[in-house]
Design a protein around this motif. Structure first.
Motif, mmCIF file in Angstrom:
data_model
loop_
_atom_site.group_PDB
_atom_site.id
_atom_site.type_symbol
_atom_site.label_atom_id
_atom_site.label_comp_id
_atom_site.label_asym_id
_atom_site.label_seq_id
_atom_site.Cartn_x
_atom_site.Cartn_y
_atom_site.Cartn_z
ATOM 1 N N SER A 48 41.650 38.383 51.991
ATOM 2 C CA SER A 48 41.148 38.373 50.523
ATOM 3 C C SER A 48 40.151 39.540 50.378
ATOM 4 O O SER A 48 39.013 39.530 51.274
ATOM 5 C CB SER A 48 40.622 37.023 50.357
ATOM 6 O OG SER A 48 39.936 37.024 49.370
ATOM 7 N N VAL A 105 39.878 28.196 44.831
ATOM 8 C CA VAL A 105 41.380 28.179 44.675
ATOM 9 C C VAL A 105 42.019 27.856 46.011
ATOM 10 O O VAL A 105 43.070 27.171 45.799
ATOM 11 C CB VAL A 105 41.611 29.558 44.422
ATOM 12 C CG1 VAL A 105 43.169 29.676 44.060
ATOM 13 C CG2 VAL A 105 40.797 29.873 42.889
ATOM 14 N N GLY A 109 43.403 24.733 44.979
ATOM 15 C CA GLY A 109 44.669 25.368 44.139
ATOM 16 C C GLY A 109 44.566 25.318 42.586
ATOM 17 O O GLY A 109 43.324 25.099 42.333
ATOM 18 N N ASN A 110 45.290 25.936 41.985
ATOM 19 C CA ASN A 110 45.358 25.982 40.502
ATOM 20 C C ASN A 110 46.865 25.629 40.167
ATOM 21 O O ASN A 110 47.609 26.718 39.978
ATOM 22 C CB ASN A 110 45.057 27.581 40.204
ATOM 23 C CG ASN A 110 44.473 27.531 38.663
ATOM 24 O OD1 ASN A 110 44.877 27.035 37.796
ATOM 25 N ND2 ASN A 110 43.565 28.604 38.395
ATOM 26 N N TRP A 115 49.392 28.142 41.897
ATOM 27 C CA TRP A 115 48.884 28.456 43.178
ATOM 28 C C TRP A 115 48.442 27.142 44.131
ATOM 29 O O TRP A 115 47.929 26.391 43.624
ATOM 30 C CB TRP A 115 47.544 29.564 43.040
ATOM 31 C CG TRP A 115 47.822 30.670 42.377
ATOM 32 C CD1 TRP A 115 48.891 31.395 42.198
ATOM 33 C CD2 TRP A 115 46.666 31.090 41.658
ATOM 34 N NE1 TRP A 115 48.628 32.593 41.763
ATOM 35 C CE2 TRP A 115 47.480 32.616 41.158
ATOM 36 C CE3 TRP A 115 45.503 31.304 41.252
ATOM 37 C CZ2 TRP A 115 46.806 33.346 40.229
ATOM 38 C CZ3 TRP A 115 44.795 31.992 40.327
ATOM 39 C CH2 TRP A 115 45.610 33.372 40.146
ATOM 40 N N GLY B 140 48.055 39.269 42.851
ATOM 41 C CA GLY B 140 48.570 38.224 43.695
ATOM 42 C C GLY B 140 47.824 38.176 45.200
ATOM 43 O O GLY B 140 47.249 39.046 45.321
ATOM 44 N N ASN B 141 48.185 37.221 45.792
ATOM 45 C CA ASN B 141 47.887 37.284 47.207
ATOM 46 C C ASN B 141 49.130 36.818 48.159
ATOM 47 O O ASN B 141 49.431 35.772 48.093
ATOM 48 C CB ASN B 141 46.813 36.256 47.415
ATOM 49 C CG ASN B 141 46.101 36.791 48.942
ATOM 50 O OD1 ASN B 141 46.670 37.075 49.953
ATOM 51 N ND2 ASN B 141 44.629 36.378 48.833
ATOM 52 N N ARG B 145 50.752 33.433 49.637
ATOM 53 C CA ARG B 145 51.822 33.011 48.658
ATOM 54 C C ARG B 145 51.340 32.753 47.261
ATOM 55 O O ARG B 145 51.980 31.573 46.578
ATOM 56 C CB ARG B 145 52.815 31.900 49.075
ATOM 57 C CG ARG B 145 53.103 31.986 50.587
ATOM 58 C CD ARG B 145 54.295 32.521 50.565
ATOM 59 N NE ARG B 145 54.905 32.407 52.081
ATOM 60 C CZ ARG B 145 54.557 33.130 53.116
ATOM 61 N NH1 ARG B 145 53.669 33.885 53.061
ATOM 62 N NH2 ARG B 145 55.023 32.601 54.142
ATOM 63 N N TRP B 146 50.374 33.395 46.612
ATOM 64 C CA TRP B 146 50.104 33.059 45.370
ATOM 65 C C TRP B 146 50.544 34.369 44.365
ATOM 66 O O TRP B 146 50.102 35.649 44.657
ATOM 67 C CB TRP B 146 48.379 33.065 45.308
ATOM 68 C CG TRP B 146 47.795 31.972 45.872
ATOM 69 C CD1 TRP B 146 48.315 30.713 46.076
ATOM 70 C CD2 TRP B 146 46.498 31.850 46.328
ATOM 71 N NE1 TRP B 146 47.485 29.885 46.676
ATOM 72 C CE2 TRP B 146 46.318 30.684 47.019
ATOM 73 C CE3 TRP B 146 45.330 32.888 46.321
ATOM 74 C CZ2 TRP B 146 45.100 30.205 47.520
ATOM 75 C CZ3 TRP B 146 44.317 32.396 47.171
ATOM 76 C CH2 TRP B 146 44.052 31.074 47.535
ATOM 77 N N ASN B 147 51.211 34.110 43.394
ATOM 78 C CA ASN B 147 51.942 34.968 42.518
ATOM 79 C C ASN B 147 51.007 35.626 41.480
ATOM 80 O O ASN B 147 49.836 34.846 41.088
ATOM 81 C CB ASN B 147 53.187 34.452 41.927
ATOM 82 C CG ASN B 147 54.140 33.838 42.885
ATOM 83 O OD1 ASN B 147 54.356 34.314 44.185
ATOM 84 N ND2 ASN B 147 54.683 32.658 42.535
#
Lengths: 164, 189
Positions: A48, A105, A109-110, A115, B140-141, B145-147
């Motif tokens: 990240s 996040v 999550g979102n 996500w 995304g990442n 697995r985040w679109n």
């Protein structure tokens, strides 16, 4: 009077140095991997950009602190040190906030964006990141205390003079 | 302090003039407008789109999805931080224009410098959080697995990017104002 102020400033800088060092090291050594349905899911801090930014800024603050602690008694540069302290404090606040946003996040999550939280799969990574964020937060608070204390001690004569 | 010809200033490492009150006022006005624009653009950021989510046989199933700024806590913090920064700028402008009657000039300069510094910290943390959220939405990442969502909600992302740029301009000006305030303090000694 002057000596006690210098000792207090030195102590604050030492604590801030320790906090930034802890934050950097704990974030860099955070990694975890898990196997989900025969797929290996690896989590590292470098996945990240927000965590990478956090590590870079904490490392810069640590190095700056180390350099300044050993140049502290030189008289002619103290104004530059005050202004650089303000800049580093602001950078620290920004880095903690960015890493916290992405970590939030990851933890909750979102649902609106689809996500999913990842803390359930990689709990060790999550705990490391939480510890690094706490250390970073403490470092930011110590830096602000340092700047406010420096401004106060520099200006105390100004307060006294203006009353007469 | 008066300088003779060719004499180096003894106690200051760089020869700066005392910052003008007019300069700081002008910078504060522009910073106020920038942070106000950022707050408003992000707070009114909303986009509704009808997307095809699945196909059963030959009939596509459509769903109406809305992207609002309050879906992300980082954006909410961004709006709050920018609102507080513009309020601070407005208060400082008013104090500078109408506060000539106060006697305790030393305390006023110190409070202005400290409050400026706190506002810069708040604004920079709000900006940082919103920037990284926007980066996540745009790219995304894949590891988590985040679109990305910006390919579907492009107007939402554009408005958010514009608000971010305005906020960064406000932040830069506020940093300059803080440094000028501190220089003014150090010179008034």
């Amino acid at each position: 009077m002057n000596t006690s102020r210098r000792i207090f400033t030195f102590l604050l800088r030492l604590l801030a140095l320790a906090a930034t060092l802890v934050a950097t090291i704990v974030m860099v050594t955070s990694h975890d991997s898990t196997n989900v349905l025969n797929l290996t899911f690896k989590a590292k801090f470098s996945n990240s950009p927000a965590f990478k930014y956090f590590v870079v800024v904490e490392a810069i603050a640590c190095a700056y602190n180390l350099v300044i602690m050993f140049l502290a008694s030189k008289g002619s540069l103290w104004r530059l040190v005050i202004i650089l302290d303000v800049v580093v404090a602001v950078l620290l606040a920004s880095s903690v906030s960015s890493a916290l946003a992405i970590a939030y996040v990851g933890k909750k999550g979102n649902t609106h964006a689809g996500w999913l939280p990842i803390c359930g799969q990689v709990p060790k990574f999550c705990k490391h990141v939480t510890a690094a964020l706490v250390a970073g937060f403490i470092a930011a608070i110590l830096y602000f205390l340092l700047v406010i204390y420096t401004l106060y001690t520099v200006l105390h004569p100004l307060f006294v003079v203006s009353k007469f | 302090m008066a300088l003779e010809n060719g004499e180096k200033p003894g106690s200051s490492f760089v020869a700066v003039r005392k910052p003008n009150d007019c300069t700081i006022l002008l910078l504060r006005l522009v910073a106020f407008l920038a942070t106000l624009a950022a707050t408003l653009v992000m707070a009114l950021n909303k986009e509704t789109k009808t997307l095809v989510v699945a196909t059963i046989g030959t009939t596509p199933i459509k769903a109406t999805l809305t992207a609002k700024f309050q879906h992300t806590p980082a954006n909410v913090f961004f709006v709050v931080a920018n609102a507080m920064a513009s309020l601070h700028n407005l208060l400082m402008i008013i104090v500078q224009l109408c506060g000539g009657k106060f006697k305790d000039k030393g305390l006023r300069l110190v409070m202005m410098a400290i409050l400026d510094m706190m506002t810069v910290a708040l604004l920079s943390s709000g900006d940082g959080a919103a920037t990284f959220m926007a980066h996540l939405a745009k790219k995304g990442n894949s590891h988590a697995r985040w679109n990305k969502i910006c390919d579907k909600f492009d107007k939402f992302c554009d408005h958010g990017g514009g608000a971010l740029i305005a906020s960064y301009i406000g932040l830069l000006l506020l940093v300059v104002i803080t440094v000028l305030s501190i220089i003014k303090l150090l010179k008034a000694k």
